[in-house]
Motif scaffolding. Sequence first.
Motif, PDB file in Angstrom:
ATOM      1  N   SER A   1       5.350  -9.519  46.044  1.00 23.88           N
ATOM      2  CA  SER A   1       4.252  -8.533  45.960  1.00 23.88           C
ATOM      3  C   SER A   1       3.755  -8.286  47.383  1.00 23.88           C
TER       4      SER A   1
ATOM      5  N   ARG B   1      -2.641  -3.959  40.193  1.00 26.01           N
ATOM      6  CA  ARG B   1      -1.390  -4.624  39.826  1.00 26.01           C
ATOM      7  C   ARG B   1      -0.266  -4.201  40.763  1.00 26.01           C
TER       8      ARG B   1
ATOM      9  N   ALA C   1       3.140  -6.831  38.563  1.00 25.33           N
ATOM     10  CA  ALA C   1       2.424  -7.885  37.830  1.00 25.33           C
ATOM     11  C   ALA C   1       3.288  -8.467  36.708  1.00 25.33           C
TER      12      ALA C   1
ATOM     13  N   TRP D   1      -4.877 -12.497  40.630  1.00 24.83           N
ATOM     14  CA  TRP D   1      -5.239 -11.939  39.334  1.00 24.83           C
ATOM     15  C   TRP D   1      -6.065 -10.675  39.556  1.00 24.83           C
TER      16      TRP D   1
ATOM     17  N   ASN E   1      -0.158 -10.785  40.010  1.00 27.65           N
ATOM     18  CA  ASN E   1       0.759 -10.475  41.109  1.00 27.65           C
ATOM     19  C   ASN E   1       1.197 -11.806  41.716  1.00 27.65           C
TER      20      ASN E   1
END
Length: 122
Positions: free
Chosen positions: A27, A61, A64, A76, A96
């Motif tokens: 991420s 997100r 996610a 979160w 993530n």
Amino acid sequence: MSVSRIPIKLVIAGIGTAEGELIRIVSPRTTDAIIRTLPIEGLAALWQEEVYFDIPVKMGREKAKPTVEQGTLAYWPMGAAFCIFWGKTQPYSPVNIVGKVTKNLKLFEQVKRGTKIVIEKM
């Protein structure tokens, strides 16, 4: 030191220090936002076999996931919180993924609500 894997330590007040790494590839935007904010300090909240705390990062997100492996470090989005999954718990809602704990994961079993945790680069 790799630019895609950033070593960190998680200092748990009165308990000890765990080690981990933030992994940009999973991420990247979320991970970079967390890295720019280090060191981060928070007071632990507990949910099942997860320790989490608010951090000053606001992200949506990003790839996610509704499930995680033991030792996962995540962000979160719903709660703007950093999460440490030390047991076989699944997130309350998708997270993530930003890294993993690489040493002393068992220390998180001892964390109580309100315990101070500091995340910093190694």
